[in-house]
Design a protein around this motif. Structure first.
Motif, short mmCIF file in Angstrom:
data_model
loop_
_atom_site.label_atom_id
_atom_site.label_comp_id
_atom_site.label_asym_id
_atom_site.label_seq_id
_atom_site.Cartn_x
_atom_site.Cartn_y
_atom_site.Cartn_z
N GLY A 148 -13.16 -15.46 31.60
CA GLY A 148 -12.61 -16.25 30.40
C GLY A 148 -11.98 -15.66 29.20
N GLN A 149 -11.87 -14.24 29.32
CA GLN A 149 -11.21 -13.17 28.26
C GLN A 149 -9.61 -13.50 28.33
OE1 GLN A 149 -11.54 -8.89 28.61
NE2 GLN A 149 -9.89 -8.84 30.22
N SER A 150 -9.16 -14.09 29.12
CA SER A 150 -7.44 -14.18 29.22
C SER A 150 -7.42 -15.86 28.62
CB SER A 150 -7.09 -14.44 30.52
OG SER A 150 -7.00 -13.06 31.08
N SER A 151 -8.31 -16.58 29.09
CA SER A 151 -8.04 -17.87 28.31
C SER A 151 -8.46 -17.98 26.93
CB SER A 151 -8.97 -19.01 29.02
OG SER A 151 -10.32 -18.74 29.27
N ASP A 183 -16.12 -14.45 21.91
CA ASP A 183 -16.11 -15.97 22.07
C ASP A 183 -15.30 -16.47 20.69
OD1 ASP A 183 -17.93 -16.05 19.48
OD2 ASP A 183 -19.46 -15.79 20.81
N LYS A 184 -15.03 -17.61 20.52
CA LYS A 184 -13.96 -18.09 19.58
C LYS A 184 -14.79 -18.07 18.10
CE LYS A 184 -12.09 -21.59 22.67
NZ LYS A 184 -11.93 -23.15 23.02
N HIS A 185 -15.79 -18.36 18.24
CA HIS A 185 -16.34 -18.42 16.83
C HIS A 185 -16.55 -16.83 16.28
CE1 HIS A 185 -19.13 -19.40 13.55
NE2 HIS A 185 -20.23 -18.63 13.90
N LYS A 186 -16.88 -15.80 17.00
CA LYS A 186 -16.88 -14.57 16.53
C LYS A 186 -15.38 -14.18 16.25
CE LYS A 186 -19.22 -10.50 16.13
NZ LYS A 186 -20.47 -10.26 16.75
N ALA A 187 -14.56 -14.49 17.06
CA ALA A 187 -13.12 -14.01 16.81
C ALA A 187 -12.66 -14.92 15.41
CB ALA A 187 -11.99 -14.72 17.88
N TRP A 201 -6.24 -18.40 21.39
CA TRP A 201 -6.11 -17.47 20.13
C TRP A 201 -4.78 -17.47 19.98
CZ3 TRP A 201 -9.46 -16.64 16.20
CH2 TRP A 201 -8.92 -15.64 15.33
N SER A 202 -3.96 -16.97 20.75
CA SER A 202 -2.52 -16.68 20.63
C SER A 202 -1.72 -18.09 20.19
CB SER A 202 -1.78 -16.43 21.74
OG SER A 202 -2.38 -15.05 21.97
N GLY A 203 -2.29 -19.23 20.50
CA GLY A 203 -1.75 -20.36 20.16
C GLY A 203 -2.00 -20.97 18.56
N ILE A 204 -3.15 -20.49 18.19
CA ILE A 204 -3.56 -21.27 16.85
C ILE A 204 -3.82 -20.13 15.68
CG2 ILE A 204 -4.91 -23.01 18.24
CD1 ILE A 204 -7.40 -21.23 16.74
N ALA A 205 -3.86 -18.97 16.16
CA ALA A 205 -4.30 -17.98 14.97
C ALA A 205 -3.02 -17.14 14.65
CB ALA A 205 -5.33 -17.13 15.39
N GLU A 206 -3.05 -16.68 13.34
CA GLU A 206 -1.95 -15.62 12.95
C GLU A 206 -2.38 -14.14 13.26
OE1 GLU A 206 -0.84 -16.11 8.85
OE2 GLU A 206 -0.66 -18.26 8.96
N THR A 207 -3.48 -14.02 13.12
CA THR A 207 -4.06 -12.75 13.54
C THR A 207 -3.75 -12.27 15.09
OG1 THR A 207 -5.79 -12.58 11.83
CG2 THR A 207 -6.05 -11.04 13.70
N TYR A 226 3.81 -9.80 27.39
CA TYR A 226 2.88 -10.08 26.12
C TYR A 226 3.53 -10.04 24.99
CZ TYR A 226 -0.83 -8.85 29.11
OH TYR A 226 -1.65 -9.10 30.14
N GLY A 227 3.17 -11.16 24.14
CA GLY A 227 3.63 -11.51 23.06
C GLY A 227 4.61 -12.86 22.83
N ASP A 228 4.73 -13.28 24.22
CA ASP A 228 5.37 -14.68 24.28
C ASP A 228 4.38 -15.60 23.91
OD1 ASP A 228 7.70 -13.28 25.06
OD2 ASP A 228 7.68 -13.88 27.21
N GLU A 229 4.90 -16.72 23.73
CA GLU A 229 4.03 -18.09 23.17
C GLU A 229 3.07 -18.13 24.37
OE1 GLU A 229 4.24 -22.67 22.52
OE2 GLU A 229 6.10 -21.51 22.20
N GLY A 230 1.80 -18.38 23.91
CA GLY A 230 0.82 -18.47 24.86
C GLY A 230 -0.01 -17.06 25.37
N MET A 231 0.67 -16.26 25.27
CA MET A 231 0.40 -14.88 25.69
C MET A 231 -0.42 -13.95 24.59
SD MET A 231 0.79 -14.43 28.98
CE MET A 231 0.81 -12.77 29.35
N PRO A 232 -1.32 -13.19 24.95
CA PRO A 232 -1.84 -12.26 23.93
C PRO A 232 -0.70 -11.32 23.38
CG PRO A 232 -2.96 -11.64 25.93
CD PRO A 232 -2.07 -13.02 26.11
#
Length: 169
Positions: free
Chosen positions: A122-125, A90-94, A130-136, A152-158
């Motif tokens: 929901g893991q993909s969403s 989930d988002k909080h734990k991440a 996460w890819s859109g907001i986080a540096e990690t 993978y690695g493109d904007e919006g993709m893990p």
């Protein structure tokens, strides 16, 4: 971590001959820890980190994976150069794992014995969010290799994906 987006998940039934040439990291499940020396040799030859569970991996390791925020924070202090993978569903734990010092967030749920990740809705969403907001960087567990059109690695993709190395690939 190696820029290749593929993380190999090693289980008890994995064989070294099944390992693809191009891999970004090797992650051992708890049940595969008894073969760590063999996999460490392969990881060293491929110049990629071997990621183990800290509970079964005494001594030095290239990295560790955990779902425990306090343990990850402790590992960051005691092994500052290790590659640390935080596993969240989930988002909080991440966010907590990233704040604790994770180098990679893996969106996955492991079965009760910590031997195999389980796909969850929901893991993909979560990874796209996460890819859109986080540096990690983040990764998701897939049951089969991605389509060639998935980048993978493109904007919006893990940035990474993980596959179990079992049976015929």
């Amino acid at each position: 971590m190696n820029p290749n987006p593929f993380i190999a998940l090693i289980t008890n039934s994995s064989k070294a001959s099944m390992l693809p040439v191009d891999v970004g990291a090797i992650l051992l499940t708890c049940e595969a820890e008894n073969t760590a020396e063999e996999w460490q040799c392969l990881a060293d030859a491929a110049e990629v980190p071997l990621i183990k569970t800290p509970l079964n991996a005494p001594g030095d390791s290239d990295g560790y994976w955990t779902t425990d925020v306090a343990l990850l924070k402790s590992l960051r202090k005691s092994t500052p150069d290790a590659q640390l993978v935080g596993i969240a569903q989930d988002k909080h734990k991440a966010m907590l794992l990233a704040e604790a010092g994770a180098d990679l967030i893996l969106f996955a749920v492991f079965d009760p014995s910590n031997t195999m990740p389980i796909l969850f809705p929901g893991q993909s969403s979560l990874a796209h969010w996460w890819s859109g907001i986080a540096e990690t960087p983040c990764a998701i567990f897939l049951s089969k290799p991605p389509e060639k059109s998935e980048s993978y690695g493109d904007e919006g993709m893990p940035e990474f994906y993980m596959l179990a190395i079992e049976g015929d690939m």
